[in-house]
Design an enzyme around this catalytic site. Sequence first.
Site, PDB file in Angstrom:
ATOM      1  N   GLY A  12       0.822  -1.219   0.000  1.00 33.45           N
ATOM      2  CA  GLY A  12       0.000   0.000   0.000  1.00 33.45           C
ATOM      3  C   GLY A  12       0.852   1.264   0.000  1.00 33.45           C
ATOM      4  CG  ASN A 103       1.008 -12.434  -3.461  1.00 36.56           C
ATOM      5  OD1 ASN A 103       0.966 -12.091  -4.647  1.00 36.56           O
ATOM      6  ND2 ASN A 103       2.116 -12.413  -2.746  1.00 36.56           N
ATOM      7  CB  ALA A 129       6.847  -3.302  -1.459  1.00 37.21           C
ATOM      8  CE  LYS A 186       3.713 -13.137  -6.923  1.00 39.60           C
ATOM      9  NZ  LYS A 186       3.384 -11.946  -6.233  1.00 39.60           N
ATOM     10  CG  ASN A 194       4.842 -17.637  -0.572  1.00 38.79           C
ATOM     11  OD1 ASN A 194       5.676 -17.568  -1.470  1.00 38.79           O
ATOM     12  ND2 ASN A 194       4.049 -16.639  -0.279  1.00 38.79           N
ATOM     13  CB  SER A 250       5.125 -12.593   2.226  1.00 44.57           C
ATOM     14  OG  SER A 250       4.466 -13.542   1.427  1.00 44.57           O
TER      15      SER A 250
HETATM   16  N1  NDP Z   1       5.238  -6.706  -0.129  1.00 42.53           N
HETATM   17  C1  NDP Z   1       5.380  -7.155  -1.349  1.00 42.53           C
HETATM   18  O1  NDP Z   1       6.479  -7.053  -1.944  1.00 42.53           O
HETATM   19  C2  NDP Z   1       4.227  -7.789  -2.076  1.00 42.53           C
HETATM   20  C3  NDP Z   1       3.030  -8.023  -1.454  1.00 42.53           C
HETATM   21  N2  NDP Z   1       1.995  -8.601  -2.166  1.00 42.53           N
HETATM   22  C4  NDP Z   1       0.701  -8.877  -1.547  1.00 42.53           C
HETATM   23  O2  NDP Z   1       0.105  -7.644  -1.201  1.00 42.53           O
HETATM   24  C5  NDP Z   1      -0.766  -7.823  -0.074  1.00 42.53           C
HETATM   25  C6  NDP Z   1      -0.346  -6.834   1.011  1.00 42.53           C
HETATM   26  O3  NDP Z   1       0.962  -7.219   1.399  1.00 42.53           O
HETATM   27  P1  NDP Z   1       1.973  -6.318   2.212  1.00 42.53           P
HETATM   28  O4  NDP Z   1       1.692  -4.898   1.965  1.00 42.53           O
HETATM   29  O5  NDP Z   1       3.327  -6.848   1.954  1.00 42.53           O
HETATM   30  O6  NDP Z   1       1.535  -6.717   3.696  1.00 42.53           O
HETATM   31  P2  NDP Z   1       1.726  -5.867   5.036  1.00 42.53           P
HETATM   32  O7  NDP Z   1       1.447  -6.807   6.150  1.00 42.53           O
HETATM   33  O8  NDP Z   1       3.016  -5.138   4.972  1.00 42.53           O
HETATM   34  O9  NDP Z   1       0.570  -4.791   4.930  1.00 42.53           O
HETATM   35  C7  NDP Z   1      -0.771  -5.044   5.139  1.00 42.53           C
HETATM   36  C8  NDP Z   1      -1.294  -3.814   5.837  1.00 42.53           C
HETATM   37  O10 NDP Z   1      -2.702  -3.884   5.936  1.00 42.53           O
HETATM   38  C9  NDP Z   1      -3.032  -3.192   7.135  1.00 42.53           C
HETATM   39  N3  NDP Z   1      -4.412  -3.475   7.517  1.00 42.53           N
HETATM   40  C10 NDP Z   1      -4.922  -4.599   8.058  1.00 42.53           C
HETATM   41  N4  NDP Z   1      -6.243  -4.433   8.276  1.00 42.53           N
HETATM   42  C11 NDP Z   1      -6.548  -3.169   7.869  1.00 42.53           C
HETATM   43  C12 NDP Z   1      -7.739  -2.407   7.858  1.00 42.53           C
HETATM   44  N5  NDP Z   1      -8.903  -2.887   8.313  1.00 42.53           N
HETATM   45  N6  NDP Z   1      -7.692  -1.148   7.379  1.00 42.53           N
HETATM   46  C13 NDP Z   1      -6.541  -0.616   6.922  1.00 42.53           C
HETATM   47  N7  NDP Z   1      -5.374  -1.291   6.920  1.00 42.53           N
HETATM   48  C14 NDP Z   1      -5.392  -2.557   7.371  1.00 42.53           C
HETATM   49  C15 NDP Z   1      -1.992  -3.678   8.134  1.00 42.53           C
HETATM   50  O11 NDP Z   1      -1.941  -2.785   9.230  1.00 42.53           O
HETATM   51  P3  NDP Z   1      -0.985  -3.077  10.511  1.00 42.53           P
HETATM   52  O12 NDP Z   1       0.412  -2.966   9.998  1.00 42.53           O
HETATM   53  O13 NDP Z   1      -1.327  -1.968  11.439  1.00 42.53           O
HETATM   54  O14 NDP Z   1      -1.346  -4.434  10.997  1.00 42.53           O
HETATM   55  C16 NDP Z   1      -0.745  -3.646   7.261  1.00 42.53           C
HETATM   56  O15 NDP Z   1      -0.088  -2.406   7.361  1.00 42.53           O
HETATM   57  C17 NDP Z   1      -0.606  -9.282   0.361  1.00 42.53           C
HETATM   58  O16 NDP Z   1      -1.628 -10.075  -0.194  1.00 42.53           O
HETATM   59  C18 NDP Z   1       0.748  -9.664  -0.237  1.00 42.53           C
HETATM   60  O17 NDP Z   1       0.863 -11.060  -0.441  1.00 42.53           O
HETATM   61  C19 NDP Z   1       2.121  -8.917  -3.488  1.00 42.53           C
HETATM   62  C20 NDP Z   1       3.298  -8.700  -4.143  1.00 42.53           C
HETATM   63  C21 NDP Z   1       4.453  -8.149  -3.497  1.00 42.53           C
HETATM   64  C1  KPL Z   2       7.300 -14.053  -5.237  1.00 43.36           C
HETATM   65  C2  KPL Z   2       7.460 -14.242  -3.733  1.00 43.36           C
HETATM   66  C3  KPL Z   2       7.607 -15.696  -3.417  1.00 43.36           C
HETATM   67  C4  KPL Z   2       8.735 -13.490  -3.402  1.00 43.36           C
HETATM   68  O1  KPL Z   2       9.242 -13.785  -2.152  1.00 43.36           O
HETATM   69  C5  KPL Z   2       6.248 -13.680  -3.029  1.00 43.36           C
HETATM   70  O2  KPL Z   2       5.314 -13.254  -3.679  1.00 43.36           O
HETATM   71  C6  KPL Z   2       6.089 -13.727  -1.555  1.00 43.36           C
HETATM   72  O3  KPL Z   2       7.079 -13.780  -0.839  1.00 43.36           O
HETATM   73  O4  KPL Z   2       4.918 -13.702  -1.107  1.00 43.36           O
END
Ligand code: NDP
Ligand code: KPL
Length: 301
Positions: A12, A103, A129, A186, A194, A250
């Site tokens: 985000g 994901n 990220a 994916k 994972n 992750s």
């Molecule tokens: N990071 C990456 O590189 C990638 C991530 N993704 C996917 O993206 C998605 C998000 O991942 P990622 O950002 O890494 O995960 P994070 O855990 O870093 O972020 C998720 C966020 O959502 C927040 N959250 C939870 N509930 C609420 C709510 N009700 N309102 C507002 N915010 C809320 C959490 O808050 P709090 O921190 O306060 O708990 C947290 O900050 C996942 O499905 C992941 O698999 C896909 C590709 C790459």
């Molecule tokens: C592609 C991969 C496996 C990179 O670590 C990923 O999407 C995750 O960690 O959730």
Amino acid sequence: MKVHIIGGGAAGLLAAAYAQSAGMDVGIITRTEKQALMLQEEGLSVQHGQEVRKHHVRAESFETASLAGADITIVAVKQFSLSPVLEKLSSMEADGPVLFLMNGMGHLEKGADALPASPLYSGVMTHGAFRVDPVTVRHTGQGILKAGAAGDGYIDEAVYELCTRLDSAGLRCETTGSIADMMAEKLTVNAVINPLTAIYQVENGALCDGGFFEINARELHAEVKSVLPNAAEWDQVEEVIRGTAENYSSMCMDLRKGRPTEVDAITGYVLNAARQKGVKVPLTGFVHHSVKGLERRLAEG
Ligand SMILES: NC(=O)C1=CN([C@@H]2O[C@H](COP(=O)(O)OP(=O)(O)OC[C@H]3O[C@@H](n4cnc5c(N)ncnc54)[C@H](OP(=O)(O)O)[C@@H]3O)[C@@H](O)[C@H]2O)C=CC1
Ligand SMILES: CC(C)(CO)C(=O)C(=O)O
């Protein structure tokens, strides 16, 4: 163009920073009031190698934010946090496009049930990220974000504009007419890398070591492929393993930190698909239950 981004985590915050760079009116909706205040007071920093860029953003907490009035809403929470978000969006009768940046599988179906009037989109992201702290995100790897429509493939003007502007601001992004195939690919990658890296607590590259872990990764992949139409080939999984060799997945990180994982939306989805097809998937069952068991044990401390 007004964009709401629900979720102040790695994905985000990355999307928010580039959307703001692209001149959009961005509001980040965080789970906690504390993070929203920090973002407002300190701004949002993005690290690319040695370079750090700071962005002034609007932020509000989920509890107090109004989710209405956006040209597009991006949902960037983990799968296990989705239900309250959909509940609130549906109570606001939001009907603009909603792009899920997540994901796993199941969010489009849940979204369609909760938000029947909203055009729904899924984003498959290979950018890396990492959230350094509540106001800092590191762009750890250049990939691409592909966004596509859940239903008939029609791309709303707002989604097209979002993707074009993110791309020109430096976050590679494009729309696609074949998002279902990309989600399946994916999912294959995540269903192999994972759980294994989470159970073994190893970096992704360990699954291509030419040794025992690789044997298991290849066998798990063959099983997943027997269930999922349009699954990624082993070569594609291997490419991701090699491209992210030094990263911890992750799910590996979630277990290490005692947090819930997205296993239900990944291997849980494969298990359900196998059940419906009457196919036996013992390796998937084994890794799924192993991750669930570790998740519970670590949560209990
Ligand atoms: N990071 C990456 O590189 C990638 C991530 N993704 C996917 O993206 C998605 C998000 O991942 P990622 O950002 O890494 O995960 P994070 O855990 O870093 O972020 C998720 C966020 O959502 C927040 N959250 C939870 N509930 C609420 C709510 N009700 N309102 C507002 N915010 C809320 C959490 O808050 P709090 O921190 O306060 O708990 C947290 O900050 C996942 O499905 C992941 O698999 C896909 C590709 C790459
Ligand atoms: C592609 C991969 C496996 C990179 O670590 C990923 O999407 C995750 O960690 O959730």
